[in-house]
Design an enzyme around this catalytic site. Structure first.
Site, PDB file in Angstrom:
ATOM      1  N   GLU A   9       0.986  -1.197  -0.287  1.00 43.77           N
ATOM      2  CA  GLU A   9       0.043   0.099  -0.111  1.00 43.77           C
ATOM      3  C   GLU A   9       0.882   1.007  -0.023  1.00 43.77           C
ATOM      4  O   GLU A   9       1.959   1.268   0.562  1.00 43.77           O
ATOM      5  CB  GLU A   9      -0.877   0.032   1.228  1.00 43.77           C
ATOM      6  CG  GLU A   9      -1.638  -1.521   0.616  1.00 43.77           C
ATOM      7  CD  GLU A   9      -2.605  -1.152   2.240  1.00 43.77           C
ATOM      8  OE1 GLU A   9      -3.154  -0.117   2.954  1.00 43.77           O
ATOM      9  OE2 GLU A   9      -2.829  -2.625   2.974  1.00 43.77           O
ATOM     10  N   CYS A  14      -2.010   9.603   4.018  1.00 38.82           N
ATOM     11  CA  CYS A  14      -1.315   9.207   1.641  1.00 38.82           C
ATOM     12  C   CYS A  14      -2.796   9.479   1.686  1.00 38.82           C
ATOM     13  O   CYS A  14      -3.170   9.936   0.059  1.00 38.82           O
ATOM     14  CB  CYS A  14      -1.836   7.352   2.415  1.00 38.82           C
ATOM     15  SG  CYS A  14      -2.895   6.163   3.019  1.00 38.82           S
TER      16      CYS A  14
HETATM   17  P1  NAD Z   1       8.448   4.457   4.162  1.00 38.58           P
HETATM   18  O1  NAD Z   1       8.558   4.171   2.433  1.00 38.58           O
HETATM   19  O2  NAD Z   1       9.637   5.404   3.608  1.00 38.58           O
HETATM   20  O3  NAD Z   1       8.839   3.671   5.195  1.00 38.58           O
HETATM   21  C1  NAD Z   1       7.988   1.894   4.961  1.00 38.58           C
HETATM   22  C2  NAD Z   1       8.420   1.250   6.066  1.00 38.58           C
HETATM   23  O4  NAD Z   1       9.383   0.707   5.169  1.00 38.58           O
HETATM   24  C3  NAD Z   1       9.121   1.787   6.765  1.00 38.58           C
HETATM   25  O5  NAD Z   1       9.533   0.612   8.048  1.00 38.58           O
HETATM   26  C4  NAD Z   1      10.964   1.621   6.492  1.00 38.58           C
HETATM   27  O6  NAD Z   1      11.451   1.457   7.368  1.00 38.58           O
HETATM   28  C5  NAD Z   1      10.827   0.863   5.757  1.00 38.58           C
HETATM   29  N1  NAD Z   1      11.786   0.613   4.396  1.00 38.58           N
HETATM   30  C6  NAD Z   1      12.562   1.612   4.008  1.00 38.58           C
HETATM   31  N2  NAD Z   1      13.116   0.865   3.029  1.00 38.58           N
HETATM   32  C7  NAD Z   1      13.225  -0.741   3.143  1.00 38.58           C
HETATM   33  C8  NAD Z   1      13.817  -1.138   2.347  1.00 38.58           C
HETATM   34  N3  NAD Z   1      14.893  -1.214   1.776  1.00 38.58           N
HETATM   35  N4  NAD Z   1      13.526  -2.485   2.614  1.00 38.58           N
HETATM   36  C9  NAD Z   1      12.057  -2.459   3.593  1.00 38.58           C
HETATM   37  N5  NAD Z   1      11.897  -1.919   4.584  1.00 38.58           N
HETATM   38  C10 NAD Z   1      11.724  -0.665   4.124  1.00 38.58           C
HETATM   39  O7  NAD Z   1       7.318   5.285   3.655  1.00 38.58           O
HETATM   40  P2  NAD Z   1       7.378   5.906   5.686  1.00 38.58           P
HETATM   41  O8  NAD Z   1       7.574   7.843   5.317  1.00 38.58           O
HETATM   42  O9  NAD Z   1       7.130   5.460   6.696  1.00 38.58           O
HETATM   43  O10 NAD Z   1       5.030   6.383   4.574  1.00 38.58           O
HETATM   44  C11 NAD Z   1       5.263   7.362   4.113  1.00 38.58           C
HETATM   45  C12 NAD Z   1       4.895   7.205   2.615  1.00 38.58           C
HETATM   46  O11 NAD Z   1       3.354   5.757   2.880  1.00 38.58           O
HETATM   47  C13 NAD Z   1       3.745   8.053   1.767  1.00 38.58           C
HETATM   48  O12 NAD Z   1       4.067   7.596   0.557  1.00 38.58           O
HETATM   49  C14 NAD Z   1       1.753   7.732   2.979  1.00 38.58           C
HETATM   50  O13 NAD Z   1       0.676   8.148   1.590  1.00 38.58           O
HETATM   51  C15 NAD Z   1       2.557   5.924   2.205  1.00 38.58           C
HETATM   52  N6  NAD Z   1       1.213   5.295   3.487  1.00 38.58           N
HETATM   53  C16 NAD Z   1       0.181   4.704   2.298  1.00 38.58           C
HETATM   54  C17 NAD Z   1      -1.224   4.387   2.949  1.00 38.58           C
HETATM   55  C18 NAD Z   1      -1.514   3.605   1.778  1.00 38.58           C
HETATM   56  O14 NAD Z   1      -2.587   3.099   2.229  1.00 38.58           O
HETATM   57  N7  NAD Z   1      -1.682   3.168   1.095  1.00 38.58           N
HETATM   58  C19 NAD Z   1      -1.297   4.520   4.317  1.00 38.58           C
HETATM   59  C20 NAD Z   1      -0.151   5.590   5.183  1.00 38.58           C
HETATM   60  C21 NAD Z   1       1.400   5.485   4.726  1.00 38.58           C
END
Ligand code: NAD
Length: 530
Positions: A299, A333
């Site tokens: 997501e 999001c």
């Molecule tokens: P992010 O992608 O930076 O991080 C999300 C998670 O992924 C964190 O736990 C992070 O540590 C982990 N991560 C980072 N690099 C990784 C890798 N290489 N391998 C595995 N895991 C890794 O996102 P964020 O800043 O935490 O959240 C904001 C984003 O989330 C925004 O883009 C927002 O739109 C999205 N979001 C989407 C939804 C949805 O339902 N579509 C809901 C909430 C947030």
């Protein structure tokens, strides 16, 4: 060595259909008093150290993660362990070892566990809200929405798992007993973001275990404390060792290695587009010893738009846009980052929006300001970069910089730019902060065309009075969650199954009737009767 079997607990099976958890009414004195008491209680616990928990064993690493209060960066909220390469194999082994026993538990036992979790969080509702106030700068209402959603996910998924355990095949062959069973997948990596650090983290974890999987939970670097509090509840409910392993750590090291591990069966991820695509790619590479195609439940981000037709209730539209763009500092999001307005009401819309946005109060979330800090210094700098871009590409209506008078934290003024052109940076890229681009459309057709002209497809809303236009939007506005004459944020579990199209994700529909199928695989058994 911790035992894999928890001591038996009486079954707690909530009766009746799923109902949505009511929100706390913070306008009452009693609830304000309870919230202040919870804030005081949590304030006294700030700065504690939390363990990593692998296979039921608590441990510490030399390197630590410091989770700080974005509204007061000098305040430590929690000190956490930092899982790295050395923790990957022991965590996977613990989850694998726990899988056979947990996967054979009955649906009732697993659902009972999840119902019990819901009961405890409901009891500690104010306290859980207070943790979110300090750790991720949510005001009271935003914090409560996150905790109510957590309870909703537990209540819905426990019922859904029970329903799926009793599914019947559409037909029975004569002389046979024909069954369809939804069996667990195996070990899942659960990787949540920081912006709904309780609801999304808990939702993906509960969906996993209620279907009989075991989990490596890597909470967000920016919000590990609320996850530690949630994990404490799991332990209190008698979580068998290894069923959920609590591993705060960096995404690019620990997270990446868990995704790539040959024994990881699926990845439940919520986060940015870039990381989601990277995980998808990593998961697609077969590793030596890997027996399956890894499933990815992804997501991701959005560039959500609200379309305002010339014939619409403009006051209601302005109110909804202001709430959807600036609620939780625009860090949802689903946040409205584009208002696409028919040129016939464009000037009037802006004239009404400006004073509404300027009424927004900015300050300490513990004092329940309308808007608080953005999550981190790096997020703040990134958002300020977009604001500078906006000053070149559009007309600044209000805001436009850091709000230094709100405190030492990462406060950004609610910012509105008008005359942003379709296809420009502010119109196309997810900013994830309190920045709204207002775009002028020639008419309703043009507005829909602009709304759809992005790589994302998460949420959207339309304000219109004509049923014909509403029906057109329902047909043509290509997003996973569309709202009519309502803001584009605030999806409610059960009522608005949530998830997006295109680069917004794999259309997983959290909180919907199909969600748990993603956490299981169907096994059909045709048995000749003897
Ligand atoms: P992010 O992608 O930076 O991080 C999300 C998670 O992924 C964190 O736990 C992070 O540590 C982990 N991560 C980072 N690099 C990784 C890798 N290489 N391998 C595995 N895991 C890794 O996102 P964020 O800043 O935490 O959240 C904001 C984003 O989330 C925004 O883009 C927002 O739109 C999205 N979001 C989407 C939804 C949805 O339902 N579509 C809901 C909430 C947030």
């Amino acid at each position: 060595m911790a035992t894999l079997e928890a001591p038996p607990m009486p079954l707690v099976l909530h009766q009746g259909p799923y109902t949505i958890e009511p929100m706390i009414d913070f306008s009452t004195e009693e609830n304000q008093r309870k919230m202040r008491a919870a804030l005081d209680k949590v304030r006294a616990e700030l700065g504690r150290e939390y363990d990593m928990v692998i296979g039921g064993k608590h441990s510490k690493t030399t390197e630590k993660i410091r989770s700080i209060n974005p509204a007061k960066p000098s305040q430590l909220v929690g000190l956490h362990q930092n899982a790295g390469a050395a923790e990957v194999e022991p965590t996977m082994q613990a989850a694998l070892q726990a899988f056979p026993a947990w996967s054979r538990r009955s649906a009732e036992e697993r659902a009972s566990f999840v119902f019990r979790v819901a009961d405890i969080i409901r009891e500690r509702r104010f306290e859980f809200c207070a943790w979110l106030v300090f750790e991720v700068s949510k005001n009271w209402g935003e914090a409560d929405a996150d905790i109510a959603e957590t309870i909703d996910f537990c209540e819905l998924y426990a019922r859904e798992a029970l329903r799926m355990s009793k599914v019947e095949t559409p037909a029975q062959l004569p002389g046979e007993r024909d069954r369809l069973m939804y069996i667990p997948l195996g070990v899942g990596a659960v990787i949540p973001p920081w912006n709904f650090p309780c609801a999304i983290m808990a939702g993906m974890t509960m969906a996993s275990i209620v279907m009989g999987n075991t989990v490596v939970l890597k909470p967000s670097h920016d919000a590990p404390t609320i996850a530690a509090k949630f994990f404490e509840v799991l332990e209190e409910c008698g979580l068998p060792a290894g069923v959920v392993n609590f591993c705060p750590g960096s995404g690019s090291t620990f997270g990446d290695a868990i995704v790539a591990h040959p024994k990881t069966r699926y990845i439940a991820f919520t986060g940015s587009k870039g990381v989601g695509l990277h995980i998808n790619q990593r998961a697609a590479e077969q590793q030596p010893g890997q027996l399956w195609i890894k499933r990815t439940i992804l997501e991701m981000g959005g560039k959500d738009a609200m379309v305002i037709d010339a014939d619409s209730d403009l006051d209601a539209a302005v109110e909804a846009v202001a709430q959807a763009a600036f609620g939780y500092q625009g860090q949802k999001c689903s946040a409205c980052s584009r208002a696409i307005v028919d040129e016939k009401v464009y000037d009037e819309f802006l004239a009404k929006l400006k004073p509404r946005v300027e009424k927004i109060t900015l300050g300490d979330p513990a004092e329940n300001a309308n808007m608080a800090a953005v999550i981190s210094e790096s997020a703040m700098n990134k958002i300020l970069g977009y604001i500078e871009q906006g000053k070149k590409d559009g007309r600044l209506i209000t805001g436009g910089g850091r709000a230094t008078n709100a405190g030492e934290g990462y406060f950004i003024q609610p910012t509105v730019f008008a005359d942003i052109a379709p296809k420009s940076t502010l119109e196309q890229e997810e900013i994830f902060g309190p920045v709204l681009a207002v775009i002028k459309a020639r008419d309703f057709d043009h507005a829909l065309e602009i709304a759809n002209d992005t790589e994302f497809g998460l949420t959207g809303a339309v304000y219109a009075n004509s049923q014909e236009k509403i029906d057109r939007a329902i047909q043509e506005f290509h997003v996973g969650n569309l709202y009519i004459n309502r803001k584009c944020t605030g999806a409610i579990v059960g009522a608005h199954p949530f998830g997006g199209f295109n680069m917004s994700g794999t259309d997983s529909k959290a909180g919907g009737p199909d969600y748990l199928y993603l956490y299981s695989q169907g096994k059909s058994v045709g048995e000749k009767l003897r």
